[in-house]
Scaffold this motif. Structure first.
Motif, PDB file in Angstrom:
ATOM      1  N   CYS A 225       0.816  -1.214   0.000  1.00 29.09           N
ATOM      2  CA  CYS A 225       0.000   0.000   0.000  1.00 29.09           C
ATOM      3  C   CYS A 225       0.852   1.267   0.000  1.00 29.09           C
ATOM      4  CB  CYS A 225      -0.908   0.027   1.238  1.00 29.09           C
ATOM      5  SG  CYS A 225      -2.115  -1.310   1.290  1.00 29.09           S
ATOM      6  N   ASP A 226       0.373   2.279  -0.715  1.00 26.29           N
ATOM      7  CA  ASP A 226       0.978   3.606  -0.645  1.00 26.29           C
ATOM      8  C   ASP A 226       0.411   4.386   0.535  1.00 26.29           C
ATOM      9  OD1 ASP A 226       2.402   3.256  -3.118  1.00 26.29           O
ATOM     10  OD2 ASP A 226       0.492   3.547  -4.150  1.00 26.29           O
ATOM     11  N   ALA A 227      -0.803   4.063   0.924  1.00 33.12           N
ATOM     12  CA  ALA A 227      -1.464   4.727   2.043  1.00 33.12           C
ATOM     13  C   ALA A 227      -2.572   3.815   2.546  1.00 33.12           C
ATOM     14  CB  ALA A 227      -2.040   6.081   1.616  1.00 33.12           C
ATOM     15  N   MET A 228      -3.080   4.110   3.754  1.00 30.57           N
ATOM     16  CA  MET A 228      -4.138   3.279   4.314  1.00 30.57           C
ATOM     17  C   MET A 228      -5.142   4.137   5.071  1.00 30.57           C
ATOM     18  SD  MET A 228      -3.881  -0.227   6.586  1.00 30.57           S
ATOM     19  CE  MET A 228      -2.706  -0.869   5.408  1.00 30.57           C
ATOM     20  N   LEU A 229      -6.410   3.803   4.897  1.00 28.75           N
ATOM     21  CA  LEU A 229      -7.481   4.461   5.638  1.00 28.75           C
ATOM     22  C   LEU A 229      -8.089   3.467   6.615  1.00 28.75           C
ATOM     23  CD1 LEU A 229      -9.250   6.455   2.780  1.00 28.75           C
ATOM     24  CD2 LEU A 229      -7.939   7.413   4.684  1.00 28.75           C
ATOM     25  N   VAL A 230      -8.261   3.916   7.850  1.00 33.75           N
ATOM     26  CA  VAL A 230      -8.901   3.116   8.883  1.00 33.75           C
ATOM     27  C   VAL A 230     -10.207   3.807   9.252  1.00 33.75           C
ATOM     28  CG1 VAL A 230      -8.732   2.183  11.228  1.00 33.75           C
ATOM     29  CG2 VAL A 230      -6.675   2.335   9.778  1.00 33.75           C
ATOM     30  N   ILE A 231     -11.305   3.099   9.131  1.00 36.57           N
ATOM     31  CA  ILE A 231     -12.600   3.662   9.510  1.00 36.57           C
ATOM     32  C   ILE A 231     -12.850   3.334  10.978  1.00 36.57           C
ATOM     33  CG2 ILE A 231     -15.081   3.668   9.055  1.00 36.57           C
ATOM     34  CD1 ILE A 231     -14.389   2.726   6.202  1.00 36.57           C
TER      35      ILE A 231
ATOM     36  N   ALA B 265     -17.063  11.218   4.155  1.00 35.60           N
ATOM     37  CA  ALA B 265     -17.110  12.663   3.923  1.00 35.60           C
ATOM     38  C   ALA B 265     -15.922  13.397   4.534  1.00 35.60           C
ATOM     39  CB  ALA B 265     -18.416  13.234   4.476  1.00 35.60           C
ATOM     40  N   GLU B 266     -15.249  12.778   5.512  1.00 34.62           N
ATOM     41  CA  GLU B 266     -14.102  13.422   6.159  1.00 34.62           C
ATOM     42  C   GLU B 266     -12.843  13.394   5.286  1.00 34.62           C
ATOM     43  OE1 GLU B 266     -13.290  11.789   9.992  1.00 34.62           O
ATOM     44  OE2 GLU B 266     -15.374  11.946  10.652  1.00 34.62           O
TER      45      GLU B 266
ATOM     46  N   TRP C 268      -5.516  14.282   0.020  1.00 39.69           N
ATOM     47  CA  TRP C 268      -4.745  13.333   0.834  1.00 39.69           C
ATOM     48  C   TRP C 268      -4.327  12.117   0.003  1.00 39.69           C
ATOM     49  CZ3 TRP C 268      -4.953   8.340   2.960  1.00 39.69           C
ATOM     50  CH2 TRP C 268      -4.098   8.109   4.052  1.00 39.69           C
ATOM     51  N   LEU C 269      -5.055  11.867  -1.076  1.00 38.74           N
ATOM     52  CA  LEU C 269      -4.791  10.704  -1.915  1.00 38.74           C
ATOM     53  C   LEU C 269      -3.863  11.011  -3.100  1.00 38.74           C
ATOM     54  CD1 LEU C 269      -8.387   9.183  -1.950  1.00 38.74           C
ATOM     55  CD2 LEU C 269      -6.400   8.270  -0.761  1.00 38.74           C
ATOM     56  N   ASP C 270      -3.350  12.231  -3.164  1.00 36.81           N
ATOM     57  CA  ASP C 270      -2.449  12.584  -4.269  1.00 36.81           C
ATOM     58  C   ASP C 270      -1.255  11.629  -4.277  1.00 36.81           C
ATOM     59  OD1 ASP C 270      -4.083  14.639  -4.958  1.00 36.81           O
ATOM     60  OD2 ASP C 270      -2.797  16.249  -4.182  1.00 36.81           O
ATOM     61  N   GLY C 271      -0.986  11.045  -5.434  1.00 39.35           N
ATOM     62  CA  GLY C 271       0.148  10.145  -5.587  1.00 39.35           C
ATOM     63  C   GLY C 271      -0.114   8.721  -5.123  1.00 39.35           C
TER      64      GLY C 271
ATOM     65  N   ILE D 202     -15.892   3.279  -0.219  1.00 44.55           N
ATOM     66  CA  ILE D 202     -15.553   2.767  -1.547  1.00 44.55           C
ATOM     67  C   ILE D 202     -16.393   3.462  -2.620  1.00 44.55           C
ATOM     68  CG2 ILE D 202     -15.597   0.702  -3.022  1.00 44.55           C
ATOM     69  CD1 ILE D 202     -14.911  -0.903  -0.453  1.00 44.55           C
ATOM     70  N   ASP D 203     -17.670   3.669  -2.343  1.00 45.47           N
ATOM     71  CA  ASP D 203     -18.543   4.378  -3.296  1.00 45.47           C
ATOM     72  C   ASP D 203     -18.064   5.816  -3.497  1.00 45.47           C
ATOM     73  OD1 ASP D 203     -20.076   2.114  -3.527  1.00 45.47           O
ATOM     74  OD2 ASP D 203     -21.665   2.797  -2.169  1.00 45.47           O
ATOM     75  N   ARG D 204     -17.608   6.437  -2.432  1.00 49.68           N
ATOM     76  CA  ARG D 204     -17.111   7.816  -2.538  1.00 49.68           C
ATOM     77  C   ARG D 204     -15.840   7.852  -3.393  1.00 49.68           C
ATOM     78  NH1 ARG D 204     -17.893  12.461   0.724  1.00 49.68           N
ATOM     79  NH2 ARG D 204     -16.640  14.142  -0.152  1.00 49.68           N
ATOM     80  N   LEU D 205     -14.955   6.893  -3.178  1.00 46.15           N
ATOM     81  CA  LEU D 205     -13.726   6.832  -3.971  1.00 46.15           C
ATOM     82  C   LEU D 205     -14.036   6.596  -5.447  1.00 46.15           C
ATOM     83  CD1 LEU D 205     -11.577   4.673  -1.526  1.00 46.15           C
ATOM     84  CD2 LEU D 205     -11.192   7.090  -2.079  1.00 46.15           C
TER      85      LEU D 205
END
Length: 317
Positions: free
Chosen positions: A220-226, A255-256, A261-264, A285-288
């Motif tokens: 992963c290049d980045a990770m989101l934790v809900i 929405a937050e 933040w996802l650049d690159g 996932i729908d938002r992405l």
């Protein structure tokens, strides 16, 4: 923007993630209490640390309070999944409140271990986070002074027990597996005769979710934790990712997330804490998908088929 113009984004979705058996049980207890008693049903503290879950239950008629003094005499009240000191059910009984205990059975197991160790004359070193409801609840199972809290390996060096050869340790169930191992190693090095729990205190769900993050982090290049900021197990997932060199962020809802933040980022890891419902994962996932051409891959590292019994008074035939 057409689908063809959207930048590509690969999603690695950790499994297991989200709700654990203890959270499922706690939420179901509130729902069944509402069905049985009708609204309102009072809940002491957030039933689980998730604003979305609390809002849904509030809409169904749950009223969340921090003190039993806010509960009218005779009203039904549910204790949260994190556990409560013994003084709380005693107070409820003295006020004639019909209470239901939604404490996670794995937390209750730690409570019983604490009682047995103190009865055996041992002083307990408890590994946990100061002020967390689970820590407050566990300390409230034994007489004052019977337990000492440590939060880091550095705290172990400051311990000055009256009887160093008569110690035991227990842990909060939602800690970092790696941090806890370091603290336990420090305890055993300093106090070789210290007695540990029969089994692992950190719960299966916490361990499994951290292992799942470790499994995908390298890709992963980045990770989101809900999860919620006051959710210990969710915060630990962020730390696990960061220690693997991955940029990681905790969010409560899609929405937050700021697009910048996802650049690159070409490969994004996604997971959810044990009190976050799956619908929030799908919402993200729908938002992405609105901004990226996404591909999804779920990476499963363990199967969870644990279920906990409901209180007998609420069991559905």
């Amino acid at each position: 923007m057409s689908i063809a113009e959207k930048p590509a984004l690969s999603l690695l979705i950790a499994a297991p993630r989200g709700f654990c058996a203890g959270v499922d049980r706690a939420i179901r207890i509130v729902e069944l209490a509402l069905e049985k008693h009708g609204a309102p049903v009072y809940v002491r503290h957030e039933i689980v640390h998730n604003r979305y879950v609390v809002a849904e239950l509030r809409e169904k008629g749950a009223i969340f309070v921090e003190d039993l003094a806010e509960v009218p005499a005779g009203a039904p009240v549910v204790f949260s999944a994190h556990g409560v000191p013994k003084s709380v059910p005693a107070d409820a009984e003295s006020r004639g409140l019909a209470y239901l205990d939604a404490t996670c059975p794995l937390v209750s197991k730690v409570h019983r271990q604490a009682e047995r160790l103190v009865e055996a004359g041992r002083h307990i070193v408890f590994i946990g986070h100061c002020g967390h409801p689970e820590v407050i609840g566990t300390f409230g199972q034994v007489p004052q002074g019977a337990m000492t809290l440590v939060e880091t390996a550095a705290d172990v060096a400051k311990l000055a027990p009256a009887d160093p050869d008569n110690l035991a340790f227990l842990t909060q169930t939602t800690l970092s597996v790696d941090d806890t191992a370091e603290i336990v190693a420090a305890l055993k090095a300093r106090f070789p005769s210290i007695q540990g729990p029969r089994g692992e205190d950190i719960c299966y769900a916490t361990s499994n979710r951290q292992a799942a993050v470790k499994a995908i982090a390298a890709e992963c290049d980045a990770m989101l934790v809900i999860g919620a900021p006051n959710s210990s197990n969710s915060q630990r997932l962020v730390e696990v990712a960061q220690r693997r060199g991955v940029r990681a962020k905790l969010i409560q809802r899609a929405a937050e997330l700021e697009r910048g933040w996802l650049d690159g980022v070409r490969t994004l890891g996604i997971t959810a804490g044990a009190s976050a419902p799956e619908k929030l994962v799908r919402e993200l996932i729908d938002r992405l998908a609105e901004h990226f051409s996404i591909t999804e891959k779920e990476v499963e590292t363990a199967r969870e088929d644990i279920a906990f019994k409901l209180p007998r008074s609420l069991e559905v035939a």
